[in-house]
Design a protein around this motif. Structure first.
Motif, PDB file in Angstrom:
ATOM      1  N   ILE A 191       0.866  -1.179   0.000  1.00 40.91           N
ATOM      2  CA  ILE A 191       0.000   0.000   0.000  1.00 40.91           C
ATOM      3  C   ILE A 191       0.905   1.231   0.000  1.00 40.91           C
ATOM      4  O   ILE A 191       1.849   1.317   0.788  1.00 40.91           O
ATOM      5  N   HIS A 192       0.610   2.177  -0.892  1.00 45.62           N
ATOM      6  CA  HIS A 192       1.480   3.344  -1.045  1.00 45.62           C
ATOM      7  C   HIS A 192       0.780   4.626  -0.596  1.00 45.62           C
ATOM      8  O   HIS A 192      -0.451   4.727  -0.635  1.00 45.62           O
ATOM      9  N   ARG A 193       1.572   5.585  -0.199  1.00 43.94           N
ATOM     10  CA  ARG A 193       1.024   6.915   0.089  1.00 43.94           C
ATOM     11  C   ARG A 193       0.333   7.446  -1.163  1.00 43.94           C
ATOM     12  O   ARG A 193       0.861   7.326  -2.266  1.00 43.94           O
ATOM     13  N   GLY A 194      -0.809   8.037  -0.972  1.00 47.92           N
ATOM     14  CA  GLY A 194      -1.551   8.593  -2.104  1.00 47.92           C
ATOM     15  C   GLY A 194      -2.594   7.654  -2.668  1.00 47.92           C
ATOM     16  O   GLY A 194      -3.477   8.110  -3.412  1.00 47.92           O
ATOM     17  N   ASP A 195      -2.527   6.362  -2.355  1.00 48.30           N
ATOM     18  CA  ASP A 195      -3.550   5.427  -2.824  1.00 48.30           C
ATOM     19  C   ASP A 195      -4.907   5.795  -2.223  1.00 48.30           C
ATOM     20  O   ASP A 195      -4.998   6.178  -1.040  1.00 48.30           O
ATOM     21  N   VAL A 196      -5.947   5.666  -3.031  1.00 47.28           N
ATOM     22  CA  VAL A 196      -7.316   5.816  -2.523  1.00 47.28           C
ATOM     23  C   VAL A 196      -7.830   4.404  -2.260  1.00 47.28           C
ATOM     24  O   VAL A 196      -7.896   3.581  -3.182  1.00 47.28           O
ATOM     25  N   VAL A 197      -8.167   4.115  -1.010  1.00 41.59           N
ATOM     26  CA  VAL A 197      -8.476   2.743  -0.615  1.00 41.59           C
ATOM     27  C   VAL A 197      -9.839   2.662   0.058  1.00 41.59           C
ATOM     28  O   VAL A 197     -10.375   3.649   0.573  1.00 41.59           O
ATOM     29  N   VAL A 198     -10.367   1.443   0.061  1.00 41.61           N
ATOM     30  CA  VAL A 198     -11.622   1.150   0.754  1.00 41.61           C
ATOM     31  C   VAL A 198     -11.292   0.232   1.928  1.00 41.61           C
ATOM     32  O   VAL A 198     -10.536  -0.737   1.782  1.00 41.61           O
ATOM     33  N   PHE A 199     -11.865   0.547   3.092  1.00 41.84           N
ATOM     34  CA  PHE A 199     -11.558  -0.244   4.284  1.00 41.84           C
ATOM     35  C   PHE A 199     -12.781  -0.310   5.200  1.00 41.84           C
ATOM     36  O   PHE A 199     -13.711   0.505   5.100  1.00 41.84           O
ATOM     37  N   HIS A 200     -12.769  -1.299   6.074  1.00 44.74           N
ATOM     38  CA  HIS A 200     -13.824  -1.404   7.082  1.00 44.74           C
ATOM     39  C   HIS A 200     -13.564  -0.362   8.169  1.00 44.74           C
ATOM     40  O   HIS A 200     -12.434  -0.237   8.668  1.00 44.74           O
ATOM     41  N   TYR A 201     -14.613   0.376   8.511  1.00 42.78           N
ATOM     42  CA  TYR A 201     -14.513   1.411   9.535  1.00 42.78           C
ATOM     43  C   TYR A 201     -14.103   0.760  10.858  1.00 42.78           C
ATOM     44  O   TYR A 201     -14.762  -0.164  11.338  1.00 42.78           O
ATOM     45  N   PRO A 202     -12.997   1.213  11.460  1.00 41.95           N
ATOM     46  CA  PRO A 202     -12.489   0.544  12.670  1.00 41.95           C
ATOM     47  C   PRO A 202     -13.499   0.446  13.820  1.00 41.95           C
ATOM     48  O   PRO A 202     -13.478  -0.519  14.575  1.00 41.95           O
ATOM     49  N   ARG A 203     -14.392   1.426  13.931  1.00 39.35           N
ATOM     50  CA  ARG A 203     -15.342   1.421  15.039  1.00 39.35           C
ATOM     51  C   ARG A 203     -16.617   0.644  14.744  1.00 39.35           C
ATOM     52  O   ARG A 203     -17.428   0.406  15.640  1.00 39.35           O
ATOM     53  N   ASP A 204     -16.805   0.280  13.486  1.00 36.70           N
ATOM     54  CA  ASP A 204     -17.968  -0.516  13.079  1.00 36.70           C
ATOM     55  C   ASP A 204     -17.629  -1.209  11.762  1.00 36.70           C
ATOM     56  O   ASP A 204     -17.889  -0.670  10.693  1.00 36.70           O
ATOM     57  N   PRO A 205     -17.056  -2.412  11.830  1.00 39.71           N
ATOM     58  CA  PRO A 205     -16.608  -3.110  10.612  1.00 39.71           C
ATOM     59  C   PRO A 205     -17.714  -3.407   9.605  1.00 39.71           C
ATOM     60  O   PRO A 205     -17.429  -3.804   8.472  1.00 39.71           O
ATOM     61  N   GLU A 206     -18.972  -3.214   9.998  1.00 37.00           N
ATOM     62  CA  GLU A 206     -20.062  -3.404   9.037  1.00 37.00           C
ATOM     63  C   GLU A 206     -20.106  -2.277   8.013  1.00 37.00           C
ATOM     64  O   GLU A 206     -20.697  -2.417   6.947  1.00 37.00           O
ATOM     65  N   LYS A 207     -19.479  -1.147   8.343  1.00 39.94           N
ATOM     66  CA  LYS A 207     -19.449  -0.003   7.443  1.00 39.94           C
ATOM     67  C   LYS A 207     -18.118   0.035   6.699  1.00 39.94           C
ATOM     68  O   LYS A 207     -17.102  -0.440   7.205  1.00 39.94           O
ATOM     69  N   SER A 208     -18.135   0.635   5.500  1.00 42.08           N
ATOM     70  CA  SER A 208     -16.913   0.793   4.722  1.00 42.08           C
ATOM     71  C   SER A 208     -16.673   2.273   4.445  1.00 42.08           C
ATOM     72  O   SER A 208     -17.614   3.020   4.171  1.00 42.08           O
ATOM     73  N   TYR A 209     -15.409   2.661   4.515  1.00 45.28           N
ATOM     74  CA  TYR A 209     -15.010   4.031   4.216  1.00 45.28           C
ATOM     75  C   TYR A 209     -14.073   4.018   3.010  1.00 45.28           C
ATOM     76  O   TYR A 209     -13.372   3.038   2.758  1.00 45.28           O
ATOM     77  N   ILE A 210     -14.038   5.135   2.297  1.00 38.80           N
ATOM     78  CA  ILE A 210     -13.074   5.325   1.227  1.00 38.80           C
ATOM     79  C   ILE A 210     -12.297   6.612   1.519  1.00 38.80           C
ATOM     80  O   ILE A 210     -12.884   7.678   1.700  1.00 38.80           O
ATOM     81  N   LYS A 211     -10.968   6.472   1.626  1.00 39.30           N
ATOM     82  CA  LYS A 211     -10.100   7.605   1.973  1.00 39.30           C
ATOM     83  C   LYS A 211      -8.777   7.474   1.243  1.00 39.30           C
ATOM     84  O   LYS A 211      -8.494   6.475   0.584  1.00 39.30           O
ATOM     85  N   ARG A 212      -7.945   8.474   1.417  1.00 40.90           N
ATOM     86  CA  ARG A 212      -6.609   8.471   0.806  1.00 40.90           C
ATOM     87  C   ARG A 212      -5.559   8.125   1.868  1.00 40.90           C
ATOM     88  O   ARG A 212      -5.620   8.619   3.005  1.00 40.90           O
ATOM     89  N   VAL A 213      -4.600   7.283   1.474  1.00 36.26           N
ATOM     90  CA  VAL A 213      -3.499   6.933   2.370  1.00 36.26           C
ATOM     91  C   VAL A 213      -2.521   8.114   2.427  1.00 36.26           C
ATOM     92  O   VAL A 213      -1.975   8.531   1.406  1.00 36.26           O
ATOM     93  N   ILE A 214      -2.323   8.623   3.632  1.00 33.96           N
ATOM     94  CA  ILE A 214      -1.430   9.767   3.820  1.00 33.96           C
ATOM     95  C   ILE A 214      -0.075   9.330   4.363  1.00 33.96           C
ATOM     96  O   ILE A 214       0.969   9.842   3.962  1.00 33.96           O
ATOM     97  N   ALA A 215      -0.076   8.362   5.260  1.00 39.98           N
ATOM     98  CA  ALA A 215       1.177   7.901   5.865  1.00 39.98           C
ATOM     99  C   ALA A 215       1.138   6.390   6.027  1.00 39.98           C
ATOM    100  O   ALA A 215       0.079   5.799   6.256  1.00 39.98           O
ATOM    101  N   VAL A 216       2.314   5.768   5.907  1.00 42.39           N
ATOM    102  CA  VAL A 216       2.450   4.311   5.994  1.00 42.39           C
ATOM    103  C   VAL A 216       3.263   3.965   7.247  1.00 42.39           C
ATOM    104  O   VAL A 216       3.837   4.850   7.898  1.00 42.39           O
ATOM    105  N   PRO A 217       3.325   2.682   7.602  1.00 46.46           N
ATOM    106  CA  PRO A 217       4.037   2.294   8.825  1.00 46.46           C
ATOM    107  C   PRO A 217       5.466   2.853   8.890  1.00 46.46           C
ATOM    108  O   PRO A 217       6.213   2.817   7.919  1.00 46.46           O
ATOM    109  N   GLY A 218       5.786   3.402  10.055  1.00 47.95           N
ATOM    110  CA  GLY A 218       7.121   3.956  10.270  1.00 47.95           C
ATOM    111  C   GLY A 218       7.238   5.436   9.978  1.00 47.95           C
ATOM    112  O   GLY A 218       8.227   6.080  10.382  1.00 47.95           O
TER     113      GLY A 218
END
Length: 204
Positions: free
Chosen positions: A93-120
């Motif tokens: 996964i790279h910075r700048g990618d637009v990704v879809v993920f399960h909302y951490p507080r409710d995995p039944e929902k999905s969010y679409i956002k941009r990756v700003i920072a990666v591990p480290g």
């Protein structure tokens, strides 16, 4: 009398002073391929191509619908797009990618956002300006009117987690609120908007 093995039709006659001449062999021209055969082959190829495309879409891509305006201006409410479900099995996964993920507080929902920072990465936000590893982050996808003035102290992105933000910073609920997103919650990369046609194109 002619020998019994002479094969003549009943109406054929010959005389001793007549010489028999063999008839020329008939000439057979190659038959032209029927037009219907060419049409059949063309239709077959078209059907195979369509079937392969459908299978590729079903197994590699998933259609999703955007709900909300946190990714304006690139993604509008009710845009339809394809996400690649398998790309992150083979690449990072790279910075700048637009990704879809399960909302951490409710995995039944999905969010679409941009990756700003990666591990480290070391990340801080100063009055809306993002700094990664002590360098200002250029964000050409972010219009000035969509910026906000929020700040956030420096943090180091944990292993296997990613910091997400919406492009419409003024209204986006993202990692500034619910924290970095675990890798296991990310299940697709936004690839292509296909509807409506005015928004159609590659997501970047």
């Amino acid at each position: 009398m002619l020998p019994e093995d002479e094969n003549l039709s009943p109406n054929c006659t010959t005389s001793p002073d007549q010489t028999q001449t063999a008839a020329p062999a008939p000439v057979v021209a190659p038959a032209e391929p029927a037009r219907t055969n060419g049409l059949t082959l063309w239709l077959r190829d078209i059907l195979i191509a369509i079937a392969a495309s459908v299978l590729m879409v079903l197994f590699l891509y998933q259609p999703v619908k955007v709900e909300g305006t946190s990714m304006l201006p690139r993604l509008e409410d009710r845009d339809r797009l394809f996400i690649n479900k398998f790309v992150y099995h083979f690449e990072d996964i790279h910075r700048g990618d637009v990704v879809v993920f399960h909302y951490p507080r409710d995995p039944e929902k999905s969010y679409i956002k941009r990756v700003i920072a990666v591990p480290g990465d070391r990340l801080r936000i100063d009055r809306g300006e993002v700094y990664l590893n002590d360098k200002h982050l250029p964000e050409p996808y972010l219009p000035d009117e969509f910026r906000d003035m929020k700040s956030m102290p420096e943090m180091v992105i944990p292993e296997d987690e990613y910091f997400m933000m919406g492009d419409h910073r003024c209204i986006s609920s993202d990692s500034r609120e619910f924290g970095p997103v675990d890798r296991d919650l990310i299940y697709g990369k936004a690839v292509l908007v296909y509807w409506p046609t005015k928004d159609a194109g590659v997501v970047n």
